[in-house]
Design an enzyme around this catalytic site. Structure first.
Site, mmCIF file in Angstrom:
data_model
loop_
_atom_site.group_PDB
_atom_site.id
_atom_site.type_symbol
_atom_site.label_atom_id
_atom_site.label_comp_id
_atom_site.label_asym_id
_atom_site.label_seq_id
_atom_site.Cartn_x
_atom_site.Cartn_y
_atom_site.Cartn_z
ATOM 1 N N ASN A 72 -1.789 -3.199 3.307
ATOM 2 C CA ASN A 72 -1.681 -1.747 3.120
ATOM 3 C C ASN A 72 -3.074 -1.138 3.254
ATOM 4 O O ASN A 72 -3.889 -1.272 2.352
ATOM 5 C CB ASN A 72 -1.094 -1.469 1.722
ATOM 6 C CG ASN A 72 -1.085 0.019 1.405
ATOM 7 O OD1 ASN A 72 -1.198 0.859 2.300
ATOM 8 N ND2 ASN A 72 -0.953 0.340 0.113
ATOM 9 N N TRP A 73 -3.310 -0.470 4.377
ATOM 10 C CA TRP A 73 -4.642 0.102 4.620
ATOM 11 C C TRP A 73 -4.905 1.338 3.768
ATOM 12 O O TRP A 73 -6.025 1.833 3.732
ATOM 13 C CB TRP A 73 -4.807 0.491 6.087
ATOM 14 C CG TRP A 73 -4.775 -0.648 7.060
ATOM 15 C CD1 TRP A 73 -4.610 -1.984 6.781
ATOM 16 C CD2 TRP A 73 -4.912 -0.564 8.481
ATOM 17 N NE1 TRP A 73 -4.634 -2.717 7.939
ATOM 18 C CE2 TRP A 73 -4.827 -1.870 9.002
ATOM 19 C CE3 TRP A 73 -5.093 0.494 9.380
ATOM 20 C CZ2 TRP A 73 -4.916 -2.142 10.371
ATOM 21 C CZ3 TRP A 73 -5.188 0.221 10.739
ATOM 22 C CH2 TRP A 73 -5.100 -1.084 11.226
ATOM 23 N N LYS A 74 -3.856 1.877 3.153
ATOM 24 C CA LYS A 74 -3.967 3.159 2.427
ATOM 25 C C LYS A 74 -4.584 4.187 3.383
ATOM 26 O O LYS A 74 -4.346 4.114 4.584
ATOM 27 C CB LYS A 74 -4.793 2.997 1.146
ATOM 28 C CG LYS A 74 -4.329 1.806 0.315
ATOM 29 C CD LYS A 74 -4.920 1.797 -1.055
ATOM 30 C CE LYS A 74 -4.623 0.468 -1.720
ATOM 31 N NZ LYS A 74 -4.463 0.564 -3.147
ATOM 32 N N HIS A 105 5.378 3.274 -3.250
ATOM 33 C CA HIS A 105 4.104 2.673 -3.682
ATOM 34 C C HIS A 105 3.631 3.442 -4.914
ATOM 35 O O HIS A 105 3.840 4.658 -5.016
ATOM 36 C CB HIS A 105 3.077 2.775 -2.550
ATOM 37 C CG HIS A 105 1.815 2.032 -2.852
ATOM 38 N ND1 HIS A 105 0.817 2.560 -3.644
ATOM 39 C CD2 HIS A 105 1.395 0.786 -2.499
ATOM 40 C CE1 HIS A 105 -0.164 1.669 -3.751
ATOM 41 N NE2 HIS A 105 0.167 0.580 -3.070
ATOM 42 N N GLU A 117 0.920 4.623 -5.774
ATOM 43 C CA GLU A 117 0.086 5.806 -5.502
ATOM 44 C C GLU A 117 0.966 6.990 -5.096
ATOM 45 O O GLU A 117 0.658 8.137 -5.409
ATOM 46 C CB GLU A 117 -0.969 5.472 -4.432
ATOM 47 C CG GLU A 117 -2.069 4.599 -5.029
ATOM 48 C CD GLU A 117 -2.761 3.657 -4.057
ATOM 49 O OE1 GLU A 117 -2.680 3.868 -2.833
ATOM 50 O OE2 GLU A 117 -3.383 2.686 -4.536
ATOM 51 N N GLU A 162 4.263 -4.722 -7.978
ATOM 52 C CA GLU A 162 2.850 -4.349 -8.039
ATOM 53 C C GLU A 162 2.551 -3.703 -9.388
ATOM 54 O O GLU A 162 2.780 -2.490 -9.562
ATOM 55 C CB GLU A 162 2.528 -3.348 -6.931
ATOM 56 C CG GLU A 162 2.714 -3.895 -5.545
ATOM 57 C CD GLU A 162 1.811 -3.188 -4.542
ATOM 58 O OE1 GLU A 162 1.033 -3.870 -3.891
ATOM 59 O OE2 GLU A 162 1.871 -1.952 -4.462
ATOM 60 N N GLY A 194 -5.994 -2.214 -7.012
ATOM 61 C CA GLY A 194 -7.330 -1.683 -6.739
ATOM 62 C C GLY A 194 -8.293 -1.783 -7.908
ATOM 63 O O GLY A 194 -9.352 -1.159 -7.901
ATOM 64 N N SER A 227 -4.720 -6.582 -6.334
ATOM 65 C CA SER A 227 -6.024 -7.247 -6.263
ATOM 66 C C SER A 227 -5.957 -8.693 -5.751
ATOM 67 O O SER A 227 -6.723 -9.547 -6.215
ATOM 68 C CB SER A 227 -6.732 -7.179 -7.620
ATOM 69 O OG SER A 227 -6.948 -5.829 -7.989
ATOM 70 N N GLY A 256 -3.968 -4.602 -0.551
ATOM 71 C CA GLY A 256 -4.649 -3.351 -0.232
ATOM 72 C C GLY A 256 -6.062 -3.619 0.257
ATOM 73 O O GLY A 256 -6.289 -4.007 1.406
ATOM 74 N N GLY A 257 -7.040 -3.458 -0.641
ATOM 75 C CA GLY A 257 -8.460 -3.549 -0.291
ATOM 76 C C GLY A 257 -8.827 -4.745 0.566
ATOM 77 O O GLY A 257 -9.528 -4.602 1.582
HETATM 78 C C1 PEP Z 1 -1.792 -2.007 -2.726
HETATM 79 O O1 PEP Z 1 -2.336 -1.007 -2.264
HETATM 80 O O2 PEP Z 1 -0.572 -2.141 -2.598
HETATM 81 C C2 PEP Z 1 -2.603 -3.018 -3.406
HETATM 82 C C3 PEP Z 1 -2.026 -4.062 -3.937
HETATM 83 O O3 PEP Z 1 -3.959 -2.783 -3.430
HETATM 84 P P1 PEP Z 1 -5.102 -3.850 -3.857
HETATM 85 O O4 PEP Z 1 -4.800 -5.140 -3.162
HETATM 86 O O5 PEP Z 1 -6.381 -3.209 -3.401
HETATM 87 O O6 PEP Z 1 -5.013 -4.003 -5.348
#
Ligand code: PEP
Length: 250
Positions: free
Chosen positions: A7-9, A93, A95, A163, A169, A208, A229-230
């Site tokens: 997930n590039w956000k 998600h 967010e 999640e 994040g 994470s 994500g990151g």
């Molecule tokens: C996400 O955006 O779904 C996510 C899990 O982010 P991260 O891996 O950065 O925690």
């Protein structure tokens, strides 16, 4: 099968998106590509679709609207995503739920719209830090799953992502015990939705995930992949997670 979805956000310009998919295609071996999914921001989807054409790496949206067209300024439709070559879309998600206040009845419509368009929705569920502190994790994730799948068709594909909001994040990763407990709860709940399809519905963990912690989570019985994500923003790191999972026996 073990899947890694990145997930590039809201990250990557058109040039960066093009460069990323070129690098990922080059780096991923043919038996890895099938299991990789990238989820770019809508505005760079065209670059991603073009860059992945002819590859078995799949891509999807980070969100879609419940209607295919109409007076919904600023939204994107599942039908257009599909037309562009997407295979997936995230729905709900954390967010979207928290920052954009997406209501749960809307999420159920989005799941159905995605399925009707021929996309696989990846429905995201997860508890907040407070929910966990007050022992409400099970109640919250089961409620989100039931509400999100209300209008979903069990004969069409659906993926889930667990999640925990406090792990997204933040660098905090749920422990293997917490992850397996939540995934087992979700697997049982999926049986209410579809006794036949529950076992084959992939449940991804997100929060994470990195190359260093992937192995301890990847081999858990009900973990079928990761939503990242990151750490997915660098194709090398993204692949490192996939490879660490596979080497651990996932
Ligand atoms: C996400 O955006 O779904 C996510 C899990 O982010 P991260 O891996 O950065 O925690």
């Amino acid at each position: 099968m073990f899947y890694c979805a990145g997930n590039w956000k809201l990250n990557k310009s058109t040039v960066e998106a093009r460069e990323y998919v070129r690098a990922l295609r080059e780096l991923a071996k043919s038996d890895e590509a099938d299991n990789l999914v990238v989820l770019p921001p809508a505005l760079v989807s065209f670059e991603v679709a073009a860059g992945l054409s002819g590859s078995s790496i799949r891509w999807g949206g980070q969100n879609c609207y419940a209607e295919a067209k109409g007076a919904f300024t600023g939204e994107n439709s599942a039908v257009t995503l599909k037309e562009m070559g997407a295979s997936f879309t995230l729905v709900g998600h954390s967010e979207r739920r928290q920052i954009f206040g997406e209501p749960e009845d809307m999420l159920a419509k989005k799941v159905a719209a995605a399925q009707n368009a021929g996309l696989t929705p990846i429905l995201c569920v997860g508890e907040t830090q407070d929910d966990r502190r007050w022992n409400r994790t099970q109640e919250v994730i089961v409620r989100q799953l039931r509400q999100g799948t209300q209008a979903a068709d069990p004969s069409r594909p659906l993926w889930l992502a667990y999640e925990p909001v406090w792990a997204i994040g933040t660098g905090l990763v749920a422990t293997p015990e917490q992850v397996e407990e939540a995934h087992a709860i979700l697997r049982r709940s999926l049986k209410e939705w579809s006794a036949t399809h529950a076992d084959e519905t992939p449940i991804l963990y997100g929060g994470s995930v990195k190359g260093e912690n992937a192995a301890s989570l990847a081999t858990l019985a009900n973990v079928d992949g990761f939503l990242i994500g990151g750490a997915s923003l660098d194709p090398n790191e993204f692949l490192k997670i996939y490879r660490a999972s596979k080497s651990a026996g996932a």
